[in-house]
Scaffold this motif. Structure first.
Motif, PDB file in Angstrom:
ATOM      1  N   LEU A 165       0.818  -1.221   0.000  1.00 26.17           N
ATOM      2  CA  LEU A 165       0.000   0.000   0.000  1.00 26.17           C
ATOM      3  C   LEU A 165       0.854   1.276   0.000  1.00 26.17           C
ATOM      4  CD1 LEU A 165      -2.762  -1.036   2.578  1.00 26.17           C
ATOM      5  CD2 LEU A 165      -2.917  -1.019   0.077  1.00 26.17           C
ATOM      6  N   PRO A 166       1.695   1.469  -1.022  1.00 23.13           N
ATOM      7  CA  PRO A 166       2.550   2.666  -1.064  1.00 23.13           C
ATOM      8  C   PRO A 166       1.725   3.945  -1.151  1.00 23.13           C
ATOM      9  CG  PRO A 166       2.534   1.552  -3.195  1.00 23.13           C
ATOM     10  CD  PRO A 166       1.826   0.649  -2.238  1.00 23.13           C
ATOM     11  N   LYS A 167       2.182   4.978  -0.440  1.00 21.88           N
ATOM     12  CA  LYS A 167       1.465   6.262  -0.434  1.00 21.88           C
ATOM     13  C   LYS A 167       2.248   7.353  -1.157  1.00 21.88           C
ATOM     14  CE  LYS A 167      -0.997   5.293   3.913  1.00 21.88           C
ATOM     15  NZ  LYS A 167      -0.550   3.892   3.976  1.00 21.88           N
ATOM     16  N   LYS A 168       3.537   7.109  -1.401  1.00 27.33           N
ATOM     17  CA  LYS A 168       4.352   8.101  -2.108  1.00 27.33           C
ATOM     18  C   LYS A 168       5.354   7.392  -3.000  1.00 27.33           C
ATOM     19  CE  LYS A 168       6.900   8.625   2.240  1.00 27.33           C
ATOM     20  NZ  LYS A 168       7.323   9.582   3.287  1.00 27.33           N
ATOM     21  N   GLU A 169       6.050   8.159  -3.817  1.00 25.80           N
ATOM     22  CA  GLU A 169       6.905   7.576  -4.848  1.00 25.80           C
ATOM     23  C   GLU A 169       8.023   6.710  -4.277  1.00 25.80           C
ATOM     24  OE1 GLU A 169       8.300  10.572  -7.497  1.00 25.80           O
ATOM     25  OE2 GLU A 169       6.376  10.728  -8.556  1.00 25.80           O
ATOM     26  N   GLU A 170       8.641   7.168  -3.179  1.00 20.16           N
ATOM     27  CA  GLU A 170       9.736   6.379  -2.604  1.00 20.16           C
ATOM     28  C   GLU A 170       9.240   5.003  -2.165  1.00 20.16           C
ATOM     29  OE1 GLU A 170       9.550   9.944  -0.252  1.00 20.16           O
ATOM     30  OE2 GLU A 170       9.003   9.898  -2.376  1.00 20.16           O
ATOM     31  N   GLU A 171       8.019   4.952  -1.651  1.00 15.01           N
ATOM     32  CA  GLU A 171       7.455   3.680  -1.211  1.00 15.01           C
ATOM     33  C   GLU A 171       7.074   2.812  -2.418  1.00 15.01           C
ATOM     34  OE1 GLU A 171       4.216   4.830   1.278  1.00 15.01           O
ATOM     35  OE2 GLU A 171       5.497   5.409   2.968  1.00 15.01           O
ATOM     36  N   MET A 172       6.644   3.459  -3.505  1.00 11.74           N
ATOM     37  CA  MET A 172       6.304   2.700  -4.709  1.00 11.74           C
ATOM     38  C   MET A 172       7.528   1.998  -5.276  1.00 11.74           C
ATOM     39  SD  MET A 172       3.948   1.698  -6.799  1.00 11.74           S
ATOM     40  CE  MET A 172       2.483   2.723  -7.073  1.00 11.74           C
ATOM     41  N   LEU A 173       8.696   2.609  -5.137  1.00  8.28           N
ATOM     42  CA  LEU A 173       9.931   1.999  -5.618  1.00  8.28           C
ATOM     43  C   LEU A 173      10.302   0.745  -4.827  1.00  8.28           C
ATOM     44  CD1 LEU A 173      12.257   5.031  -6.443  1.00  8.28           C
ATOM     45  CD2 LEU A 173      11.430   3.295  -8.042  1.00  8.28           C
ATOM     46  N   GLU A 174       9.703   0.560  -3.652  1.00  2.14           N
ATOM     47  CA  GLU A 174       9.949  -0.632  -2.855  1.00  2.14           C
ATOM     48  C   GLU A 174       9.107  -1.810  -3.314  1.00  2.14           C
ATOM     49  OE1 GLU A 174      12.355  -0.860  -0.519  1.00  2.14           O
ATOM     50  OE2 GLU A 174      12.860   1.136  -1.264  1.00  2.14           O
ATOM     51  N   VAL A 175       8.166  -1.545  -4.223  1.00  2.00           N
ATOM     52  CA  VAL A 175       7.319  -2.616  -4.748  1.00  2.00           C
ATOM     53  C   VAL A 175       8.109  -3.422  -5.772  1.00  2.00           C
ATOM     54  CG1 VAL A 175       5.247  -3.134  -6.098  1.00  2.00           C
ATOM     55  CG2 VAL A 175       5.173  -1.357  -4.338  1.00  2.00           C
ATOM     56  N   SER A 176       8.071  -4.745  -5.655  1.00  2.00           N
ATOM     57  CA  SER A 176       8.808  -5.615  -6.574  1.00  2.00           C
ATOM     58  C   SER A 176       8.321  -5.416  -8.009  1.00  2.00           C
ATOM     59  CB  SER A 176       8.604  -7.083  -6.163  1.00  2.00           C
ATOM     60  OG  SER A 176       9.250  -7.943  -7.056  1.00  2.00           O
ATOM     61  N   GLY A 177       9.258  -5.081  -8.905  1.00  2.00           N
ATOM     62  CA  GLY A 177       8.912  -4.912 -10.313  1.00  2.00           C
ATOM     63  C   GLY A 177       8.675  -3.476 -10.734  1.00  2.00           C
ATOM     64  N   VAL A 178       8.827  -2.525  -9.817  1.00  2.00           N
ATOM     65  CA  VAL A 178       8.657  -1.103 -10.152  1.00  2.00           C
ATOM     66  C   VAL A 178      10.040  -0.446 -10.223  1.00  2.00           C
ATOM     67  CG1 VAL A 178       7.636   1.112  -9.520  1.00  2.00           C
ATOM     68  CG2 VAL A 178       6.394  -1.004  -9.038  1.00  2.00           C
ATOM     69  N   GLY A 179      10.465  -0.125 -11.445  1.00  2.00           N
ATOM     70  CA  GLY A 179      11.721   0.592 -11.635  1.00  2.00           C
ATOM     71  C   GLY A 179      11.454   2.081 -11.805  1.00  2.00           C
ATOM     72  N   GLU A 180      12.515   2.848 -11.955  1.00  2.00           N
ATOM     73  CA  GLU A 180      12.370   4.302 -12.003  1.00  2.00           C
ATOM     74  C   GLU A 180      11.596   4.781 -13.223  1.00  2.00           C
ATOM     75  OE1 GLU A 180      16.188   6.097 -11.541  1.00  2.00           O
ATOM     76  OE2 GLU A 180      16.454   5.370  -9.480  1.00  2.00           O
ATOM     77  N   ASN A 181      11.818   4.151 -14.380  1.00  2.72           N
ATOM     78  CA  ASN A 181      11.123   4.583 -15.589  1.00  2.72           C
ATOM     79  C   ASN A 181       9.624   4.322 -15.491  1.00  2.72           C
ATOM     80  OD1 ASN A 181      11.727   5.754 -18.314  1.00  2.72           O
ATOM     81  ND2 ASN A 181      10.574   3.955 -18.966  1.00  2.72           N
ATOM     82  N   LYS A 182       9.258   3.151 -15.007  1.00  2.06           N
ATOM     83  CA  LYS A 182       7.840   2.840 -14.853  1.00  2.06           C
ATOM     84  C   LYS A 182       7.201   3.695 -13.758  1.00  2.06           C
ATOM     85  CE  LYS A 182       7.602  -1.784 -16.819  1.00  2.06           C
ATOM     86  NZ  LYS A 182       7.096  -3.155 -16.664  1.00  2.06           N
ATOM     87  N   LEU A 183       7.970   4.030 -12.754  1.00  3.12           N
ATOM     88  CA  LEU A 183       7.451   4.931 -11.722  1.00  3.12           C
ATOM     89  C   LEU A 183       7.087   6.275 -12.331  1.00  3.12           C
ATOM     90  CD1 LEU A 183       6.892   5.614  -8.719  1.00  3.12           C
ATOM     91  CD2 LEU A 183       9.269   6.406  -8.583  1.00  3.12           C
ATOM     92  N   ARG A 184       7.986   6.807 -13.191  1.00  4.40           N
ATOM     93  CA  ARG A 184       7.711   8.089 -13.836  1.00  4.40           C
ATOM     94  C   ARG A 184       6.479   8.007 -14.732  1.00  4.40           C
ATOM     95  NH1 ARG A 184      13.406   8.267 -14.203  1.00  4.40           N
ATOM     96  NH2 ARG A 184      13.366   7.342 -16.293  1.00  4.40           N
ATOM     97  N   LYS A 185       6.323   6.900 -15.433  1.00  2.37           N
ATOM     98  CA  LYS A 185       5.226   6.774 -16.393  1.00  2.37           C
ATOM     99  C   LYS A 185       3.884   6.485 -15.732  1.00  2.37           C
ATOM    100  CE  LYS A 185       5.646   5.104 -20.464  1.00  2.37           C
ATOM    101  NZ  LYS A 185       5.852   4.246 -21.652  1.00  2.37           N
ATOM    102  N   TYR A 186       3.896   5.571 -14.740  1.00  3.84           N
ATOM    103  CA  TYR A 186       2.621   5.082 -14.216  1.00  3.84           C
ATOM    104  C   TYR A 186       2.412   5.278 -12.723  1.00  3.84           C
ATOM    105  CZ  TYR A 186       3.429   2.401 -18.517  1.00  3.84           C
ATOM    106  OH  TYR A 186       3.716   2.016 -19.800  1.00  3.84           O
ATOM    107  N   GLY A 187       3.470   5.655 -12.024  1.00  7.84           N
ATOM    108  CA  GLY A 187       3.401   5.703 -10.560  1.00  7.84           C
ATOM    109  C   GLY A 187       2.268   6.551 -10.024  1.00  7.84           C
ATOM    110  N   GLU A 188       2.095   7.745 -10.598  1.00 10.47           N
ATOM    111  CA  GLU A 188       1.074   8.667 -10.079  1.00 10.47           C
ATOM    112  C   GLU A 188      -0.326   8.064 -10.174  1.00 10.47           C
ATOM    113  OE1 GLU A 188      -0.558  13.213 -10.940  1.00 10.47           O
ATOM    114  OE2 GLU A 188       1.372  12.553 -11.763  1.00 10.47           O
ATOM    115  N   ARG A 189      -0.619   7.393 -11.279  1.00  8.46           N
ATOM    116  CA  ARG A 189      -1.967   6.838 -11.471  1.00  8.46           C
ATOM    117  C   ARG A 189      -2.233   5.668 -10.520  1.00  8.46           C
ATOM    118  NH1 ARG A 189      -3.005   6.532 -17.934  1.00  8.46           N
ATOM    119  NH2 ARG A 189      -5.071   5.850 -17.230  1.00  8.46           N
ATOM    120  N   PHE A 190      -1.239   4.837 -10.311  1.00 14.26           N
ATOM    121  CA  PHE A 190      -1.447   3.713  -9.400  1.00 14.26           C
ATOM    122  C   PHE A 190      -1.492   4.184  -7.947  1.00 14.26           C
ATOM    123  CE2 PHE A 190      -0.387   1.249 -13.126  1.00 14.26           C
ATOM    124  CZ  PHE A 190      -1.148   0.110 -12.967  1.00 14.26           C
TER     125      PHE A 190
END
Length: 626
Positions: free
Chosen positions: A576-601
């Motif tokens: 249940l990540p609430k911010k970008e740094e926490e989303m990067l801790e999710v298995s399979g989320v790299g920096e490029n995908k975070l930039r592209k899709y992180g905000e929507r998820f």
């Protein structure tokens, strides 16, 4: 960046899987490598990571157009520039791609083996630095392999024609010892590092169901009804079976596609896309389908007919559960499958093969068919049978396959076995299993009277047994070497080495299946699916994230699993990540995908938590290794 930073930054993983780091280190040290890794073990990362660290370009040679396209899409999504060169492109597009590569735009180029001889491609490689050549599906270079391709022999000449010999990596998921030796020798690898991570796919549940005729249709229809939301592949041996089963499922309301060589290129492409993009999550196909399909969320593979070899079965069944989650591999077997297999082998063509080699290859194929027949008829652990075939040491039964969960009755038939030998002595090795079993049973058949079997001393000596039991006994004696079964159009039984049967304490037994088999839907699992860690609220969130992923995939024009795998979405539900740094801790989320899709998820997760304050969504966390 070092290898660990590349793994995290581009691919979103914290640690390597078994064998990956050894392979990467070998390639970076300039050493040729042969890597045998099961489907879903992450072999593509083993050459993609060093490709980003080596100074020049990495060429990945693959026979599979769809795989090239998927891999390139995935790399570009991760922020890595890659391209492919194959027959799906025009000459103008190929020229443009090579020009960009010469300027340093691409670090990784996928290429079909047929392209290696083209004048344009040879000019290109003479102008750039080729640091590494990766041979994917390397078993294609061996005549022992199940998918030998003469075009792969061009790879050796291509590598030898380069001004500086690059490091070479050969990768495959299916290779016996003979195939591994061929790969090493034919590619002329220099003291290669051999890495075999094992053939065991613990997340796959193997089972064999003995079902004949139209009962197979009923089994498949029932399975579809019980698993309506799951994606799967159903393999049939013939186009006729594909068409028939497809129509049956269509009438049942199953969102299904079909695929075989009798369809046009456009029809096959449409069916493949419908399956990959989950418009038709189930596909019925011949073995012409699947090579290069990297769909991660396939939850089942059903074989409507017995495949022709263990290599084919392992490869096709291995398309299930590529995400590491539990999946079922079910083989529907009937005696007719053996006849179909022999018929298809008789029609098999050996293009580009010398006449003197054809007979050897035919005998090899008949041997492999026999191996599959034993797999289907056997009562021992199915997983151990597969592992033993590929040369792995096996231990205790896996307790995670259909045979391990089947109830069997052990029957001592040592004395009966001696009567079988007596019967074979009387038949003098002239007849097959049907005549031998009928003779022992004392059957009232015209053919037995015609050959005089009713006058044999062994006629009727096992009349107290059933014919299925006598056939099980004969099969067991073949496995133990007491009986030899010949190959060919008319298979006969002959006496083998019976010295062991004459020893004191000799024992021959059969295992008879009891009626109360554990249903497929309730089989015990060694490894539970990750969704089992989600509560009902967590599963609702998981479904919402899947819907968001599907919407993004449609916008981007790519398969949903390339955006994020199911495993990554489940990990989002757990963390249940609430911010970008926490989303990067999710298995399979790299920096490029975070930039592209992180905000929507992140937004979808936040909205769900606001709508369901205090909701408990999971009861545990998954392993973060890939």
């Amino acid at each position: 960046m070092n290898k660990t930073e590349i793994l995290k930054t581009f691919f979103g993983y914290d640690s390597f899987r078994e064998g990956q780091e050894d392979i990467i280190d070998g390639l970076l040290a300039g050493r040729d490598v042969v890597a045998i890794m099961p489907t879903g073990a992450g072999k593509s990362l083993c050459y993609q990571v060093p490709a980003l660290m080596l100074p020049g370009i990495t060429l990945v040679i693959s026979p599979l157009i769809s795989l090239m396209q998927d891999q390139v899409k995935s790399l570009n999504e991760a922020g890595i520039h890659a391209a492919y060169i194959n027959s799906s492109l025009t000459e103008v597009q190929i020229t443009k791609a090579l020009a960009l590569a010469a300027k340093g735009t691409y670090k990784i180029i996928y290429v079909a083996p047929e392209r290696l001889e083209s004048a344009g491609f040879m000019r290109f490689v003479s102008q750039v630095e080729i640091s590494m050549v990766t041979v994917d599906e390397a078993h294609c270079i061996s005549q022992w392999g199940q998918d030998f391709r003469p075009s792969y022999l061009k790879i050796v000449e291509f590598i030898e024609g380069l001004s500086v010999k690059p490091v070479v990596g050969a990768f495959t998921a299916t290779a016996t010892k003979e195939v591994r030796n061929d790969i090493e020798c034919v590619l002329k690898l220099r003291s290669p590092k051999i890495v075999i991570t094992g053939f065991d796919r613990e997340n796959l549940y193997y089972s064999v169901e003995h079902i004949a005729g139209k009962r197979k249709d009923a089994f498949v229809a029932d399975y579809m009804e019980k698993h309506p939301k799951e994606s799967g592949i159903i393999y049939c041996a013939t186009r006729k079976n594909v068409d028939s089963l497809y129509e049956t499922l269509l009438r049942q309301g199953v969102p299904v596609a079909k695929y075989h060589a009798g369809m046009s290129n456009e029809e096959r492409k449409r069916s493949q896309d419908d399956f990959i993009y989950d418009r038709a999550p189930v596909i019925v196909a011949t073995n012409a389908f699947g090579m290069g399909i990297d769909k991660s969320n396939v939850r089942f593979v059903i074989h409507y007919n017995m495949p022709q070899s263990m290599e084919n079965y392992y490869q096709e069944a291995g398309r299930a559960g590529r995400d590491g989650e539990s999946a079922k591999c079910i083989l529907l077997f009937s005696a007719q499958d053996i006849m179909i297999g022999k018929f298809l082998l008789e029609k098999k063509e050996f293009e580009g093969t010398d006449d003197e080699d054809i007979e050897f290859l035919r005998q090899r194929d008949l041997y492999r068919l026999r191996i599959m027949e034993e797999y289907c008829k056997g009562t021992s652990c199915l997983r151990n049978y597969i592992l033993k075939y590929f040369g792995e040491k096996v231990g205790a039964p896996c307790d995670n396959c259909g045979n391990c969960h089947h109830q069997y009755e052990e029957v001592d038939m040592t004395e009966d076995a001696k009567q079988v030998i007596n019967c074979l002595a009387e038949t003098r090795g002239r007849y097959g299993a049907a005549i031998v079993a009928g003779t022992l049973l004392g059957a009232d058949r015209a053919r037995l009277k015609e050959i005089g079997a009713d006058s044999y001393r062994s006629y009727g000596v096992l009349s107290h047994r059933t014919e299925p039991d006598i056939r099980l006994l004969i099969e067991q004696m073949i496995r133990e070497g007491y009986v030899i079964q010949t190959d060919g159009d008319y298979s006969v039984l002959r006496i083998g080495d019976i010295s062991g049967l004459k020893r004191e304490g000799a024992y021959v037994g059969i295992r008879k299946a009891e009626k109360s088999n554990i249903p497929v839907s309730s089989q015990k699992k060694k490894k539970a699916r990750s969704t089992d860690a989600l509560t009902s609220a967590g599963y609702k969130l998981f479904e919402r994230l899947r819907e968001l992923r599907l919407a993004i995939a449609r916008e981007e024009g790519m398969p949903p699993y390339i955006v994020f795998s199911d495993k990554t979405l489940i990990d989002m539900c757990a963390k249940l990540p609430k911010k970008e740094e926490e989303m990067l801790e999710v298995s399979g989320v790299g920096e490029n995908k975070l930039r592209k899709y992180g905000e929507r998820f992140l937004g979808e997760i936040s909205a769900f938590l606001e709508e369901n304050p205090g909701a408990l969504v999971s009861v545990g966390e998954d392993d973060e290794s890939i």
